[in-house]
Design a protein around this motif. Structure first.
Motif, short mmCIF file in Angstrom:
data_model
loop_
_atom_site.label_atom_id
_atom_site.label_comp_id
_atom_site.label_asym_id
_atom_site.label_seq_id
_atom_site.Cartn_x
_atom_site.Cartn_y
_atom_site.Cartn_z
N GLY A 1 0.81 -1.21 0.00
CA GLY A 1 0.00 0.00 0.00
C GLY A 1 0.85 1.26 0.00
N ALA A 2 0.26 2.36 -0.42
CA ALA A 2 0.99 3.62 -0.58
C ALA A 2 1.63 4.09 0.71
CB ALA A 2 0.06 4.69 -1.14
N LYS A 3 1.03 3.79 1.85
CA LYS A 3 1.55 4.27 3.13
C LYS A 3 2.42 3.23 3.85
CE LYS A 3 -2.28 7.46 3.90
NZ LYS A 3 -3.38 7.88 4.81
N ALA B 1 10.81 1.97 1.07
CA ALA B 1 12.16 1.41 1.12
C ALA B 1 12.51 0.72 -0.19
CB ALA B 1 12.27 0.43 2.28
N LEU B 2 11.57 0.00 -0.77
CA LEU B 2 11.82 -0.68 -2.05
C LEU B 2 12.05 0.34 -3.16
CD1 LEU B 2 9.13 -3.47 -1.70
CD2 LEU B 2 11.59 -3.86 -1.90
#
Length: 359
Positions: A313-315, A321-322
């Motif tokens: 998810g966006a949050k 990190a990826l």
């Protein structure tokens, strides 16, 4: 400069990264100008017959022939598979950047090589004795990726090229269907035979072509080979000539195979803590044909990391990190594609385009 932008030039290719000083994330733009520069690398060798590294089993003296005589469609770019994926990149760039300056030159090459006569000769080559393992499975997978790109592009020229290519695509899809049930164990190397990478591209074709048999075969192998994997040895990577990450290619494939919830559980068991301290590979000599593979590794790692980031998810902090790790890998090699050395120039642009599109 909170929220400001700093522009970083990306070498001869003119790819520009706009980096937010607050988020420290790069947004790499594949503009028409950048597409032209990528295309130039493939066009430079699309009709260049030599140097050439043939993978050729000769059944007699009459088969001592030149690369173009053997492969009239895919003789350029040093080897067959690089020629094939160079054609995929040219098709993709023409499709997504129809107004690029090199559009006419790209069309001329595609009209010449993706024609019924040259492609019929490629089919005939596959059908000769001793050719069962020719380009298995890396070249096969790129041929299907090219076929998928054409099949999903609704333009008159694409339909024409797709129809000419289809007999070869059928031949290769059939080869996959024959071979996959016989391959008891996956190949987990970081170079051409990597099974996960080939399954990923073959799956794209199966879904684009609505080939239910091939899709089922790919899904079966992916699940049986990789479904129970745990604790992937990412710390052992890279090998000295890798251009693929065995662990990340497997994870990127399984992200397309498993439902989102199941994939999250699988990924945590296979690569817990990803990306951790994963660092870009250092390329010591870009004139060495094996060492320069590591530029491809940085680009393919980045593409896989972008793909994996989308599964969060966006949050989710793992997503951020990826993306940061992917950007670091991309920056390590993007400036060096046009190195002046044919060892990397004949193939790296394809990996860059796939990476940028994933970004």
């Amino acid at each position: 400069m909170r929220g400001g932008l700093r522009l970083i030039g990306m070498g001869m290719l003119g790819v520009t990264a706009a980096v937010s000083m607050s988020a420290q994330e790069a947004d790499f733009a594949l503009t028409d100008a950048a597409a032209d520069r990528f295309a130039a690398l493939a066009l430079k060798c699309a009709r260049q017959e030599y140097p050439n590294k043939l993978d050729h089993v000769m059944n007699g003296a009459g088969e001592v022939k030149s690369p173009k005589a053997l492969h009239p469609a895919f003789y350029g770019c040093f080897d067959w598979h690089s020629s094939v994926h160079g054609h995929w990149m040219l098709v993709r760039l023409l499709r997504t950047h129809p107004d690029m300056a090199k559009a006419a030159e790209i069309r001329a090459v595609l009209e010449e090589n993706l024609a019924p006569g040259p492609l019929a000769a490629e089919v005939a080559y596959f059908d000769q004795p001793g050719r069962r393992s020719f380009e298995r499975t890396y070249g096969w997978a790129w041929l299907l990726k090219l076929a998928a790109e054409l099949k999903t592009w609704d333009a008159p020229e694409a339909r024409r090229w797709s129809a000419a290519l289809q007999p070869l695509a059928d031949r290769v899809a059939g080869a996959f269907l024959d071979f996959l049930p016989k391959q008891t164990y996956p190949i987990r190397t970081g170079v051409h035979p990597n099974s996960a990478f080939s399954l990923d591209l073959a799956l794209d074709y199966a879904r684009a072509a609505k080939d239910a048999r091939l899709e089922a075969a790919v899904l079966d192998r992916a699940q049986s080979w990789f479904g129970q994997d745990r604790r992937g040895p990412l710390a052992w990577e890279p090998g000295g000539e890798d251009f693929l990450s065995p662990c990340l290619e497997e994870a990127a494939l399984m992200a397309k195979v498993l439902p989102r919830g199941r994939f999250g559980v699988w990924l945590e068991g296979f690569l817990p803590g990803l990306p951790g301290t994963l660092a870009p590979a250092r390329v010591s000599d870009r004139t060495d044909p094996k060492i320069v593979h590591l530029d491809g590794l940085n680009l393919s790692r980045a593409r896989a990391l972008y793909d994996l980031a989308r599964t969060f998810g966006a949050k989710n902090p793992r997503r951020a990190a990826l993306l940061r790790s992917a950007d670091r890998h991309a920056r390590a090699s993007l400036p060096h594609l046009a190195s002046g050395s044919y060892e990397g120039e004949h193939w790296l642009a394809t990996f860059a385009v796939r990476m940028l599109e994933a970004r």
